[in-house]
Write a protein that holds these residues in place. Structure first.
Motif, PDB file in Angstrom:
ATOM      1  N   PRO A  49       0.821  -1.218   0.000  1.00 25.49           N
ATOM      2  CA  PRO A  49       0.000   0.000   0.000  1.00 25.49           C
ATOM      3  C   PRO A  49       0.853   1.266   0.000  1.00 25.49           C
ATOM      4  CG  PRO A  49      -0.079  -1.073   2.152  1.00 25.49           C
ATOM      5  CD  PRO A  49       0.687  -1.982   1.235  1.00 25.49           C
ATOM      6  N   ASP A  50       0.338   2.323  -0.620  1.00 28.59           N
ATOM      7  CA  ASP A  50       1.073   3.588  -0.735  1.00 28.59           C
ATOM      8  C   ASP A  50       1.462   4.182   0.606  1.00 28.59           C
ATOM      9  OD1 ASP A  50       1.000   3.497  -3.487  1.00 28.59           O
ATOM     10  OD2 ASP A  50      -0.801   4.743  -3.652  1.00 28.59           O
ATOM     11  N   HIS A  51       0.659   3.960   1.627  1.00 33.93           N
ATOM     12  CA  HIS A  51       0.896   4.583   2.933  1.00 33.93           C
ATOM     13  C   HIS A  51       1.624   3.665   3.908  1.00 33.93           C
ATOM     14  CE1 HIS A  51      -1.260   8.036   1.577  1.00 33.93           C
ATOM     15  NE2 HIS A  51      -2.278   7.289   1.232  1.00 33.93           N
ATOM     16  N   LEU A  52       2.340   2.689   3.395  1.00 32.12           N
ATOM     17  CA  LEU A  52       3.127   1.805   4.246  1.00 32.12           C
ATOM     18  C   LEU A  52       4.301   2.590   4.832  1.00 32.12           C
ATOM     19  CD1 LEU A  52       3.279  -1.289   5.002  1.00 32.12           C
ATOM     20  CD2 LEU A  52       5.100  -1.419   3.301  1.00 32.12           C
ATOM     21  N   HIS A  53       4.591   2.391   6.136  1.00 29.06           N
ATOM     22  CA  HIS A  53       5.671   3.119   6.804  1.00 29.06           C
ATOM     23  C   HIS A  53       6.848   2.233   7.203  1.00 29.06           C
ATOM     24  CE1 HIS A  53       3.445   6.856   7.087  1.00 29.06           C
ATOM     25  NE2 HIS A  53       2.392   6.152   7.459  1.00 29.06           N
ATOM     26  N   HIS A  54       6.587   0.969   7.552  1.00 26.52           N
ATOM     27  CA  HIS A  54       7.638   0.117   8.092  1.00 26.52           C
ATOM     28  C   HIS A  54       7.579  -1.302   7.518  1.00 26.52           C
ATOM     29  CE1 HIS A  54       8.157   3.232  11.101  1.00 26.52           C
ATOM     30  NE2 HIS A  54       6.867   3.162  11.334  1.00 26.52           N
ATOM     31  N   ILE A  55       8.747  -1.859   7.283  1.00 25.47           N
ATOM     32  CA  ILE A  55       8.892  -3.276   6.947  1.00 25.47           C
ATOM     33  C   ILE A  55       9.792  -3.828   8.045  1.00 25.47           C
ATOM     34  CG2 ILE A  55       9.759  -4.968   5.295  1.00 25.47           C
ATOM     35  CD1 ILE A  55       9.128  -2.915   3.070  1.00 25.47           C
ATOM     36  N   GLN A  56       9.222  -4.624   8.915  1.00 33.11           N
ATOM     37  CA  GLN A  56       9.951  -5.080  10.093  1.00 33.11           C
ATOM     38  C   GLN A  56      10.842  -6.289   9.804  1.00 33.11           C
ATOM     39  OE1 GLN A  56       6.959  -5.503  13.197  1.00 33.11           O
ATOM     40  NE2 GLN A  56       7.036  -3.312  13.632  1.00 33.11           N
ATOM     41  N   ALA A  57      11.576  -6.701  10.820  1.00 32.83           N
ATOM     42  CA  ALA A  57      12.555  -7.783  10.718  1.00 32.83           C
ATOM     43  C   ALA A  57      11.943  -9.051  10.130  1.00 32.83           C
ATOM     44  CB  ALA A  57      13.146  -8.090  12.093  1.00 32.83           C
ATOM     45  N   SER A  58      12.678  -9.676   9.253  1.00 32.25           N
ATOM     46  CA  SER A  58      12.323 -10.971   8.647  1.00 32.25           C
ATOM     47  C   SER A  58      10.986 -10.965   7.916  1.00 32.25           C
ATOM     48  CB  SER A  58      12.328 -12.083   9.706  1.00 32.25           C
ATOM     49  OG  SER A  58      13.590 -12.175  10.328  1.00 32.25           O
TER      50      SER A  58
ATOM     51  N   PRO B 116       7.041   1.517  -1.276  1.00 32.66           N
ATOM     52  CA  PRO B 116       6.361   2.818  -1.367  1.00 32.66           C
ATOM     53  C   PRO B 116       7.175   3.972  -0.787  1.00 32.66           C
ATOM     54  CG  PRO B 116       4.882   1.128  -0.516  1.00 32.66           C
ATOM     55  CD  PRO B 116       6.265   0.536  -0.524  1.00 32.66           C
ATOM     56  N   ALA B 117       6.870   5.176  -1.242  1.00 34.93           N
ATOM     57  CA  ALA B 117       7.620   6.387  -0.901  1.00 34.93           C
ATOM     58  C   ALA B 117       7.564   6.776   0.568  1.00 34.93           C
ATOM     59  CB  ALA B 117       7.138   7.551  -1.756  1.00 34.93           C
ATOM     60  N   GLU B 118       6.623   6.264   1.343  1.00 29.99           N
ATOM     61  CA  GLU B 118       6.515   6.637   2.756  1.00 29.99           C
ATOM     62  C   GLU B 118       7.231   5.671   3.695  1.00 29.99           C
ATOM     63  OE1 GLU B 118       2.571   7.703   4.037  1.00 29.99           O
ATOM     64  OE2 GLU B 118       2.203   8.851   2.211  1.00 29.99           O
ATOM     65  N   VAL B 119       7.808   4.608   3.174  1.00 29.83           N
ATOM     66  CA  VAL B 119       8.524   3.654   4.032  1.00 29.83           C
ATOM     67  C   VAL B 119       9.779   4.342   4.572  1.00 29.83           C
ATOM     68  CG1 VAL B 119       9.834   1.487   4.080  1.00 29.83           C
ATOM     69  CG2 VAL B 119       7.639   1.594   2.903  1.00 29.83           C
ATOM     70  N   SER B 120       9.998   4.221   5.897  1.00 29.48           N
ATOM     71  CA  SER B 120      11.165   4.854   6.507  1.00 29.48           C
ATOM     72  C   SER B 120      12.163   3.845   7.065  1.00 29.48           C
ATOM     73  CB  SER B 120      10.739   5.822   7.619  1.00 29.48           C
ATOM     74  OG  SER B 120      10.040   5.116   8.632  1.00 29.48           O
ATOM     75  N   THR B 121      11.701   2.637   7.398  1.00 36.55           N
ATOM     76  CA  THR B 121      12.615   1.649   7.968  1.00 36.55           C
ATOM     77  C   THR B 121      12.402   0.274   7.340  1.00 36.55           C
ATOM     78  OG1 THR B 121      11.069   1.127   9.758  1.00 36.55           O
ATOM     79  CG2 THR B 121      12.754   2.771  10.238  1.00 36.55           C
TER      80      THR B 121
ATOM     81  N   LEU C 296      15.048   1.555  -3.303  1.00 32.80           N
ATOM     82  CA  LEU C 296      14.380   2.060  -2.109  1.00 32.80           C
ATOM     83  C   LEU C 296      14.135   3.554  -2.285  1.00 32.80           C
ATOM     84  CD1 LEU C 296      16.418   0.309   0.735  1.00 32.80           C
ATOM     85  CD2 LEU C 296      14.376  -0.490  -0.450  1.00 32.80           C
ATOM     86  N   PRO C 297      12.995   4.046  -1.792  1.00 34.94           N
ATOM     87  CA  PRO C 297      12.752   5.487  -1.873  1.00 34.94           C
ATOM     88  C   PRO C 297      13.703   6.237  -0.943  1.00 34.94           C
ATOM     89  CG  PRO C 297      11.059   4.435  -0.543  1.00 34.94           C
ATOM     90  CD  PRO C 297      11.906   3.328  -1.117  1.00 34.94           C
ATOM     91  N   SER C 298      13.867   7.520  -1.189  1.00 33.61           N
ATOM     92  CA  SER C 298      14.750   8.351  -0.360  1.00 33.61           C
ATOM     93  C   SER C 298      14.298   8.421   1.092  1.00 33.61           C
ATOM     94  CB  SER C 298      14.838   9.762  -0.944  1.00 33.61           C
ATOM     95  OG  SER C 298      15.458   9.711  -2.205  1.00 33.61           O
ATOM     96  N   SER C 299      13.048   8.084   1.348  1.00 31.24           N
ATOM     97  CA  SER C 299      12.520   8.116   2.717  1.00 31.24           C
ATOM     98  C   SER C 299      13.137   7.044   3.611  1.00 31.24           C
ATOM     99  CB  SER C 299      10.998   7.937   2.697  1.00 31.24           C
ATOM    100  OG  SER C 299      10.655   6.711   2.067  1.00 31.24           O
ATOM    101  N   VAL C 300      13.702   5.985   3.022  1.00 29.68           N
ATOM    102  CA  VAL C 300      14.343   4.938   3.820  1.00 29.68           C
ATOM    103  C   VAL C 300      15.721   5.441   4.219  1.00 29.68           C
ATOM    104  CG1 VAL C 300      15.186   2.561   3.895  1.00 29.68           C
ATOM    105  CG2 VAL C 300      13.084   3.081   2.650  1.00 29.68           C
TER     106      VAL C 300
END
Length: 189
Positions: free
Chosen positions: A48-57, A71-76, A93-97
């Motif tokens: 989804p476009d508004h995803l913020h985090h992809i956690q461990a494993s 997505p552009a809003e992912v930070s970690t 990866l987007p620049s937000s990561v």
């Protein structure tokens, strides 16, 4: 809602399906720890476009995963997030990561290109043994003291470019990074 998705307060905690193509519901803001772990039939994921985090494993062991757009809003992106995703050929990866966890892309041995223009902190062994890796795009602000044992086993790297446009082609990146030879003069793209 698809019964294969287990979602708690916007966090996808588990996917139990066996589909090759998956679209994560729009209201998910976090792919939880191990959510897709060992989904061996998974080939493509739409996040989804508004995803913020992809956690461990989160996608660890998704051996056939070939296509995923972050997505552009992912930070970690957490530790081991894409470990042993053997079919990934390219990662952008987007620049937000800003931070990439340890072993995030460990043993992604089909990767040929990686673009991480916003990452300033890389965990140890993030790209270790990605034997086909040829080109990198990185941030000029990448913290140099953190790149020890990040690209071990990636002897095929022949071009590093910075997100500001500077490029450094060379015959053997491993030797250059180890300081055994001088980097070639700056080449503008």
């Amino acid at each position: 809602m698809n019964q294969d998705f287990h979602i708690e307060q916007g966090v996808l905690t588990a996917y139990t399906g066996r589909d090759e193509f998956v679209t994560v519901p729009d209201w998910v803001h976090t792919i939880g720890e191990g959510a897709f772990k060992a989904c061996v039939s998974l080939k493509r994921v739409v996040l989804p476009d508004h995803l913020h985090h992809i956690q461990a494993s989160a996608f660890k062991g998704c051996r056939k995963l070939r296509d995923i757009q972050i997505p552009a809003e992912v930070s970690t992106i957490g530790d081991y997030a894409f470990h042993r995703c053997h079919s990934l050929e390219s990662v952008t990866l987007p620049s937000s990561v800003r931070e990439l966890g340890a072993c995030a892309f460990l043993y992604c041995d089909s990767l040929t290109h990686v673009s991480i223009p916003g990452v300033v902190r890389i965990g140890t062994q993030a790209f270790v043994n990605d034997v086909l890796l040829q080109s990198l795009e990185i941030s000029p602000d990448l913290q140099e003291d953190l790149i020890c044992d990040v690209f071990t086993g990636c002897g095929g790297i022949s071009r590093i470019s910075f997100s500001d446009g500077r490029q450094f082609p060379f015959p053997n990146a491993v030797e250059a990074v180890a300081g055994q030879m001088e980097l070639p003069s700056l080449v503008r793209a």
